[in-house]
Design an enzyme around this catalytic site. Structure first.
Site: not given
Ligand code: FUB
Ligand code: ZN
Length: 672
Positions: A209-210, A275, A327, A343, A418
């Protein structure tokens, strides 16, 4: 017995994988560069003395380390922070500290890392699983809705299990390179082996997901030469764009998958969406896989994505991710100033990606963008004190309208933290972005005073760079081969020195500069033939040779592409790579009332005792006074003081402006 030996040899040959492909341009890694720079070394020192210990202490104080301790059963308790991805802050802090150890050896810090790593090791489940939230609470009760009741099932939406893993691998590789120790690397390998057993074409399918595990796996692959990690990185990338979102994730509001860059297969993506941190890490991961496999489709995609970002979606400071909701990247040219999100982590991700784009293509335009981010939108994320940070980076603060959503001052830490450790790790690894090499060609990308060594044909070539950059444009490079030999030295001529405020034309200089860069070798002027952004000299180099580059450093006005609504009719000011802004503090308390007419001179001066020493620009502005109604407008001349954007918000709150109207128009009347 003989047969057994033959079988063993055969087995080893089959299993020993030799990496045949990688980036054609090879970076000189952080651990091979010694810094002596007046601009960066003090920042790296603050990073070592303040930011890194601060991040580690915050990870300890806020329960991030305690989560590992509880998972390790070293103490009782429940998961005690807000997000399951908080584990990643500990990994990023270890990564930062590892880079820093290289430049500033520190036994105490090294031992502290070892003690943290020992807790991480104990928190790892026997099969390699490492995710404190679930080890503490296997069914996810304390993280309801975020991590699901089983391993991996909510990875796409929320759980960040693979995200944590990616940061673990990056930290492990940095720690191994810096210290030679395998304690964290072995944890990472055990975890990666588990993930490889779980996911794959004939196994479980999901998308991280990330993103970030793709980068981490590529790094693990380079260190271990185990091609399972490379295949897994590619598998995760190729899984994107296959999921049918219709009606499935209705509560997320990001139903079509754009938020995760999951709306199309990665090879078909052309516009940067969703994102911005996830996107930046994914594009960097695609670059890694493209380099390591030769995949042309990945290359085609990231080349277009780079155009999309650099020509339509990047602030003048290098910040990206204009929209706070999600974001995320905005639409093309949607770069609002008063509500900019940008960010800090997204800037970090862009540095990683642009560096990789250079390593693929060898073109300086990627370093132009990287430099823009490093000197502006990245270091704006941390205050001079090293322990207060911006999560989002405002492009304008005005007391009248619009800026309500912007962070007006820096914070000591964040619940979602983060950014601070991301700043710490990139800051500590800056030495790794200065030099590169391809065969017998040396590349000088950044003008940061430092020393390194190259090796060709068993010859050692010392390179020493001296400059007072970014304040001065004189850069002296001493090239000292152990014996006279023929090779090439290629020096980047920054786009801004050649009249390109941005390689893509998203921003341009308002006037053409009549001064140009010049280069001499041992005092003899050289012809400036710039190819791919470099001037290259192939010759017999001998000990004591000196190359001198002089870059024109006048302060200049920048205008944005007319499609950037918020910057229409406005100018910004840049000198060298540094973007300037005005703060209320220096301008009679306000900046949203200021006009910068075309005729006003821009005068540069270096101020040693101001904000730790920096270059200031003064000019003459017109300040708008609105008497009683908007039809009764007066302006008065007023001295204008501009400071580097990165140094704003070091003296408390107040208005701040990067873009100044050139004249009074309906849109710029918004101040008292
Ligand atoms: O989801 C992990 C981190 O928290 C993301 O990279 C940032 O944008 C914040 O949402
Ligand atoms: Zn960050």
């Amino acid at each position: 017995m003989k047969q057994i030996i033959i079988l063993f040899v055969l087995f080893s040959v089959v299993n020993s994988y030799s990496q045949t492909k990688d980036y054609p341009f090879v970076p000189v890694t952080f651990n091979k560069v010694t810094l002596s720079d007046n601009f960066w070394k003090p920042k790296l020192q603050v990073n070592r003395d303040v930011t890194i210990p601060f991040c580690i202490a915050k990870c300890e104080e806020t329960g991030r380390v305690k989560n590992f301790s509880i998972a390790a059963k070293l103490e009782p308790g429940a998961f005690c922070t807000n997000y399951a991805f908080d584990d990643s802050d500990v990994y990023k802090a270890i990564e930062a500290a590892s880079y820093s150890l290289q430049l500033f050896p520190d036994k105490k810090l090294e031992h502290h890392l070892d003690s943290l790593i020992a807790i991480v090791a104990k928190a790892q489940e026997p099969d390699g699983y490492l995710y404190t939230a679930r080890t503490i609470d296997p069914k996810g009760g304390t993280q309801l809705g975020r991590m699901g009741t089983e391993r991996w099932v909510k990875e796409r939406e929320h759980s960040h299990e693979l995200y944590n893993a990616g940061h673990l691998y990056e930290a492990a590789v940095a720690h191994y390179l810096a210290t030679g120790k395998r304690n964290l690397l072995d944890i990472a390998i055990k975890n990666a082996n588990l993930i490889d057993q779980v996911f794959g074409p004939d196994k479980m399918h999901t998308i991280p997901g990330h993103q970030v595990i793709e980068i981490g796996l590529a790094k693990l692959y380079r260190i271990t030469k185990d091609d399972r990690y490379l295949k897994l990185a590619k598998f995760f990338l190729d899984e994107r764009g296959k999921f049918n979102y219709a009606g499935k994730l209705s509560t997320d509001g990001f139903q079509n998958g754009e938020y995760w860059q999951d709306h199309k297969p990665v090879i078909d993506q052309r516009e940067a969406v969703g994102h911005a941190v996830r996107a930046g890490y994914m594009y960097a991961g695609m670059a890694d896989v493209a380099a390591l496999t030769g995949n042309q489709q990945y290359l085609t995609a990231i080349d277009s994505l780079w155009q999309s970002v650099a020509s339509k979606k990047m602030y003048l400071t290098g910040g990206v991710g204009a929209a706070g909701d999600g974001e995320r990247f905005g639409k093309n040219y949607e770069l609002p100033n008063a509500t900019a999100y940008a960010e800090t982590c997204a800037a970090v991700a862009q540095v990683y990606w642009n560096h990789r784009m250079f390593l693929l293509h060898g073109e300086a335009k990627y370093i132009d963008v990287l430099e823009k981010i490093l000197y502006n939108g990245f270091i704006s994320g941390v205050a001079l004190d090293g322990k207060s940070f911006f999560y989002s980076n405002a492009m304008e603060i005005n007391n009248v309208e619009g800026s309500v959503e912007a962070e007006r001052k820096r914070s000591g830490w964040f619940s979602c933290a983060c950014c601070p450790p991301n700043i710490a790790r990139l800051m500590a690894s800056v030495p790794g972005y200065i030099y590169a090499q391809r065969d017998k060609e040396i590349f000088i990308n950044l003008f940061i005073s430092s020393k390194t060594q190259f090796e060709f044909d068993k010859q050692k070539i010392s390179v020493t760079l001296n400059s007072n950059y970014p304040w001065d444009g004189k850069i002296v490079v001493s090239v000292d081969p152990s014996a006279k030999s023929k090779f090439t030295v290629s020096v980047r001529i920054p786009g801004w020195a050649m009249n390109h405020a941005m390689p893509t034309g998203l921003y341009s200089f308002a006037e053409t500069n009549t001064e140009s860069p010049s280069v001499s070798i041992n005092g003899v002027n050289q012809k400036l033939e710039v190819r791919n952004g470099y001037v290259s000299f192939t010759r017999e180099w001998k000990k004591g040779d000196k190359l001198e580059l002089n870059l024109p450093m006048s302060a200049r006005r920048v205008v944005a592409n007319n499609q950037v609504m918020d910057d229409r009719g406005k100018v910004a000011v840049q000198r060298g790579p540094i973007v300037y802004c005005a703060e209320g503090k220096d301008n009679q308390g306000a900046t949203s009332n200021l006009i910068l007419p075309d005729q006003a001179n821009l005068v540069y001066e270096f101020k040693t005792d101001f904000l730790n020493g920096l270059g200031v620009i003064t000019s003459s502005a017109k300040a708008i006074k609105i008497e009683s109604s908007q039809t009764d407008i007066e302006t008065k001349s007023q001295a204008l003081t501009l400071i580097p954007y990165f140094s704003w918000a070091n003296r408390g709150e107040g208005e701040m402006e990067i873009w100044f109207p050139k004249r009074i128009t309906g849109i710029n009347i918004k101040s008292k």
